[in-house]
Enzyme design. Structure first.
Site, PDB file in Angstrom:
ATOM      1  N   LYS A 162      -0.414  10.782   0.684  1.00 10.74           N
ATOM      2  CA  LYS A 162       0.493  10.174  -0.294  1.00 10.74           C
ATOM      3  C   LYS A 162       0.121  10.597  -1.716  1.00 10.74           C
ATOM      4  CE  LYS A 162      -0.519   5.976   0.999  1.00 10.74           C
ATOM      5  NZ  LYS A 162      -1.362   6.223   2.164  1.00 10.74           N
ATOM      6  N   HIS A 199       0.860  -1.168   0.000  1.00 11.55           N
ATOM      7  CA  HIS A 199       0.000   0.000   0.000  1.00 11.55           C
ATOM      8  C   HIS A 199       0.901   1.223   0.000  1.00 11.55           C
ATOM      9  CE1 HIS A 199      -3.306   2.592   0.818  1.00 11.55           C
ATOM     10  NE2 HIS A 199      -2.877   2.922   2.026  1.00 11.55           N
ATOM     11  N   ASP A 213      -1.574   4.100  -4.687  1.00  9.30           N
ATOM     12  CA  ASP A 213      -2.341   3.308  -3.735  1.00  9.30           C
ATOM     13  C   ASP A 213      -1.953   1.841  -3.602  1.00  9.30           C
ATOM     14  OD1 ASP A 213      -3.958   4.502  -2.029  1.00  9.30           O
ATOM     15  OD2 ASP A 213      -5.829   3.836  -2.891  1.00  9.30           O
TER      16      ASP A 213
END
Lengths: 311, 85
Positions: free
Chosen positions: A159, A138, A177
């Site tokens: 992120k 992830h 992701d």
């Protein structure tokens, strides 16, 4: 871990299936290939039966020169339950004794027109890439100045937003992701996006955007070797963050240790710039210039020189 | 850590909108939540991860929860994907 079936090999290398059709669903679980030369001479003590066996000109001409009884015995010993298959190169004839034993056991005997060395190296390359260990992480993978940087951190830490800012600054997005990572060899991890979500970025409030159509083909990459990981976390008062940059933390992915930096997130800190500089500094370090180390050496020098303040 | 194998009964499977709701549900809990399908494991709090799995109706998945409210999280998510609706 992935498995390769004999059938995949037949399709990939256009091999001819000579014997043992029952066994085309046998699986190959190791990328090593064995050329049973010593075995043909009778030495079976370390016979790697679980590997794909490759018989070339040398092995076959030696076998053909043997006494029939011995030839039958040795070729039979080559066929084991765990052997995935036997490949004959250069289009050579399959010794009838081998064919017989293979039919009995349902062990596929395949034939290729390629030369042995050529076939061996192509088989190894193919098997290594197919059998490479993989995992999914992830995080976001971005190519910054040619350095593959994997940005990790809890959901909602920023992120994707950081990746967007980096793309805007001219860097390239690899995956958002979910990053699929494959270990190509001992020291190389290559990350790529899952097919379904490649080129896409999800920004809270905007939804899903397509980075390639928005920013152009120069803003994306389909895979990238990972060199550095950066972990983002919300600023924790009780935690001490690295102030010097002398020690290197690492993070283990599959069997590979990657350098890892932990960057605390707080309003007002421009993460994209920090990560950009981290990538540049990482390049500089690899080129042999370590600012923190140089400074520390200089400081030690001054401390160790007692009469420094005498002038 | 809790783990449960389930069959997705949600009629549409996790298409974009249902996936967004699933992720929203997962984000209500502080526990780490993962969804696994065909050996691929993704963070259930990330919408892109969930969508990359392409979870259809009838697929076999595993929900893994780990943290303080793992039980509630597992229960809620299980209910969401096993309700045909």
């Amino acid at each position: 871990m992935a498995n390769v079936h004999i059938k995949d090999l037949i399709d990939e290398f256009r091999l001819e299936l000579v014997h043992g059709e029952r066994g085309i669903h046998r699986t190959i679980s190791t990328s090593d290939i064995s050329r049973p030369g010593l075995e043909m001479a009778g030495y079976f003590a370390y016979y790697p039966a679980d590997r794909l066996q490759l018989l070339g000109k040398t092995e076959l001409s030696f076998v053909n020169g043997l006494d029939e009884r011995i030839r039958r015995e040795r070729l039979r010993k080559l066929c084991r339950e765990q052997t995935p298959g036997i490949i004959i190169s250069r289009g050579w004839e399959v010794p009838p004794e081998l064919g017989e034993a293979a039919e009995e056991m349902g062990l596929p005997i395949l034939r290729s027109q390629l030369t042995t060395t050529r076939l061996s190296s192509r088989l190894t390359n193919y098997l290594e890439s197919k059998l490479a260990p993989t995992t999914a992480v992830h995080g976001v993978l971005v190519d910054i100045y040619g350095i593959g940087v994997l940005i990790t951190g809890a959901s909602g830490v920023g992120k994707s937003e950081t990746a967007l800012e980096l793309v805007k600054r001219g860097h390239r997005l690899v995956a958002d992701d979910s990053v699929e990572i494959r270990q190509e060899d001992e020291k190389t991890l290559v990350g790529s996006p899952p097919d379904l979500i490649q080129h896409l970025l999800e920004i809270r409030g905007l939804g899903i955007i397509n980075v390639m159509t928005l920013f152009g083909a120069g803003a994306i990459r389909n895979f990238k070797k990972i060199a550095l990981t950066i972990h983002l976390e919300t600023w924790n008062q009780n935690k001490t963050y690295d102030r010097l940059g002398l020690d290197e933390e690492t993070m283990k992915i599959i069997d590979c240790e990657l350098p890892r930096l932990t960057v605390p997130v707080r309003p007002g800190r421009n993460l994209a710039v920090i990560i950009e500089v981290a990538a540049m500094n990482f390049r500089l370090k690899r080129m042999g210039v370590n600012a923190a180390q140089q400074f520390s050496d200089k400081l030690n020098n001054v401390i160790d020189t007692p009469d420094y303040d005498d002038f | 850590m809790l783990e449960k194998n389930l069959t997705v009964e949600l009629k549409t499977g996790l298409q974009a909108r249902p996936a967004a709701l699933f992720v929203q549900e997962a984000n209500r809990f502080s526990a780490d939540v993962f969804l696994e399908k065909d050996g691929k494991k993704v963070n259930a709090k990330s919408i892109m991860g969930i969508m990359s799995l392409a979870v259809g109706s009838g697929s076999k998945v595993t929900i893994v929860t780990d943290g303080k409210d793992e039980e509630e999280a597992l229960k809620a998510l299980e209910k969401y994907i096993t309700t045909a609706e």
